[in-house]
Scaffold this motif. Sequence first.
Motif, short mmCIF file in Angstrom:
data_model
loop_
_atom_site.label_atom_id
_atom_site.label_comp_id
_atom_site.label_asym_id
_atom_site.label_seq_id
_atom_site.Cartn_x
_atom_site.Cartn_y
_atom_site.Cartn_z
N GLU A 1 0.86 -1.20 -0.01
CA GLU A 1 0.00 0.12 0.10
C GLU A 1 0.73 1.17 0.10
O GLU A 1 0.70 2.22 -0.75
N ASN B 1 1.23 4.31 -2.84
CA ASN B 1 0.81 5.78 -2.55
C ASN B 1 2.23 6.38 -3.17
O ASN B 1 2.01 7.70 -3.79
N LYS C 1 -7.71 10.91 -4.64
CA LYS C 1 -7.61 10.19 -6.10
C LYS C 1 -9.11 10.13 -6.87
O LYS C 1 -8.96 9.85 -8.07
N GLY D 1 -4.11 3.65 -5.83
CA GLY D 1 -5.22 3.75 -5.03
C GLY D 1 -6.46 4.42 -5.25
O GLY D 1 -6.17 5.18 -6.39
N ALA E 1 -5.90 2.80 2.86
CA ALA E 1 -4.90 2.10 3.39
C ALA E 1 -4.24 3.01 4.55
O ALA E 1 -4.09 2.21 5.62
MG MG Z 1 -3.04 4.32 -0.91
#
Ligand code: MG
Length: 580
Positions: free
Chosen positions: A29, A33, A79, A93, A98
């Motif tokens: 994760e 990112n 996002k 993501g 996360a």
């Molecule tokens: Mg993420």
Amino acid sequence: MPINILPEEVASQIAAGEVVERPSSVVKELIENALDAGADQITILVREAGKRLIEIIDNGSGIPAEELELAVHRHATSKLSQAEDLFRVSTLGFRGEALASIGSVSHLTLSSRVGSEDLGGSIRVEGGETVEITELGIPPGTTVRVEHLFYNVPARLKFLKTDRTEKRHINIMVSRYSIANPGVRFKLFQDDQLAFQTPGSGDLQEAIAAVHGIKIAKGMVQVIYEDEYLQIGGFISPPGLTRSNRGEMLYFVNQRPVQDPAISKAVTQAYHTLIMKGRYPITALFLGLPPEKVDVNVHPTKAEVRFEDKGEVFRGVGRAVRRALLAHTPVPEMGNLRGVNLWSGPAPDHSSIRRGVDPAWSMLENSGADLPFGQLPDSGQIPAPLGAPILRLIGQVAATYLIAEGPDGLYLIDQHAAHERILFEKMMASRDQDPPSQALLESIVVEFSPASADLLKENLPVLSGLGFEVEEFGPGSFVIRAVPGLVGDSSPEGILRAAVEDLEVDETPLEGKIEQKIIARVCKRAAVKAGQVLSKGEGEQLLSDLESCQSPRTCPHGRPTMIHLSVDLLERKFGRTGPM
Ligand code: MG
Ligand code: ADP
């Protein structure tokens, strides 16, 4: 019990359970990112297999100080903003889960600075509670520190595997993302030791080299393919370079590493007849298709995707791989086939060779043997039911099976399986007591993927107990100075790879089991192959060695080494029994 709405803390731990299964999930994760933030340098520090610390430092866009608190909030993401966005996700993501999940099961420190600001900020979360926000001066980018993972979820902690296994999962995760992103410089440190790094040059083959070694990277076959539906690029291994499991078959859909049985199948089918059953290629295949044609929101850890048209993808992958392989057409290795040339096409598949019998040494040669039929060389001895019968070699057929006469009829012996058994018992008997070792004239340097390198390192003592002399030679590199005396003239590199290859699929086999498994693998690799013509002397040696084995009737993997056609059976088949 009445229905209650779960307290926030419990709810987030449940949610975290989906996303954060083990330390490598955190690594995944956080790498995603950093990649989404446009980083081209990502450094990962791991301590105690990630249970103590996972720290990821990137040089990406950073998070504005005033948004730090939001970043660790559940369902907070930069996002996507509306439902429709979910159908054309182009970032890794999108769920905004996360950081919140990780923060609820660890001590999380998120520090970040946006390049245009003078100061950055830092936020600390413990078990989901924000405990501190500070300003600080740091280089642009983001650093996420995850300490004491699962400190408040003892059940999770208990289910983690050994450090070795968890480290391996992390290594695998980092190598996957570094192959997916050759333009990013990855560095992975495990307990202060550099485990792995990539140059970040943007060259896929260089990233593959960092993971699999230069030799493998150079030998890979390029795939370039495009149809109306999708584009495929990347590299696949030539038919001669295979693994015993699917672990190194990587696919990326729009840069996202995915697991997909259908893609796997399309690839292995395309190799059909080019590689042996039970062997798998190494791949790094990139599938590109419009984001709206693939649903990435179908799996808790986003490891699987759903295609709008699975059939198109399946066919495209199959065609792409097949074409690349055909264009590559390897030159068959004739090795020790001594004039048996039944080869048609590039398939290194022994089934075509088996049909050939070496004319130089057929059954006829032995027909004038000094013992008449029916009379055994040592007829007084009746072998124990599961011991080896005493066998008189008659000949070899199809360069694969030995034919012998035994106490009660005819025996067909699979030369490979029999030799495997012999080597296995010899090696088991001599391990750890100064086993015969043969020094190489010139030592050989071999490169391994980070995951295999780790395994190899772990098992160096076992290997040295078998007569290997292998030493680490830098991250992922090992030098072979000697191999077990029993392996004959098999390729030292092949033998060493065989030794660790199969261990990768196992989680935590018992120590004794590992050793046995390594020995079995090495023997399999070193044993004479089907299709190899044996001299009469070699055949006889094989039979007499087999006779002295404790379990001569099966190979170390449990397959039979011999088939018995009893005199009884022969008589029945020839209609000799019963009234004539
Ligand atoms: Mg993420
Ligand atoms: P998601 O990635 O699904 O958006 P996360 O919980 O992983 O959710 O991250 C939440 C938000 O925090 C991201 O949308 C992003 O804006 C920000 N963020 C997280 N990590 C980084 C990073 N390394 N660099 C820049 N921004 C980040």
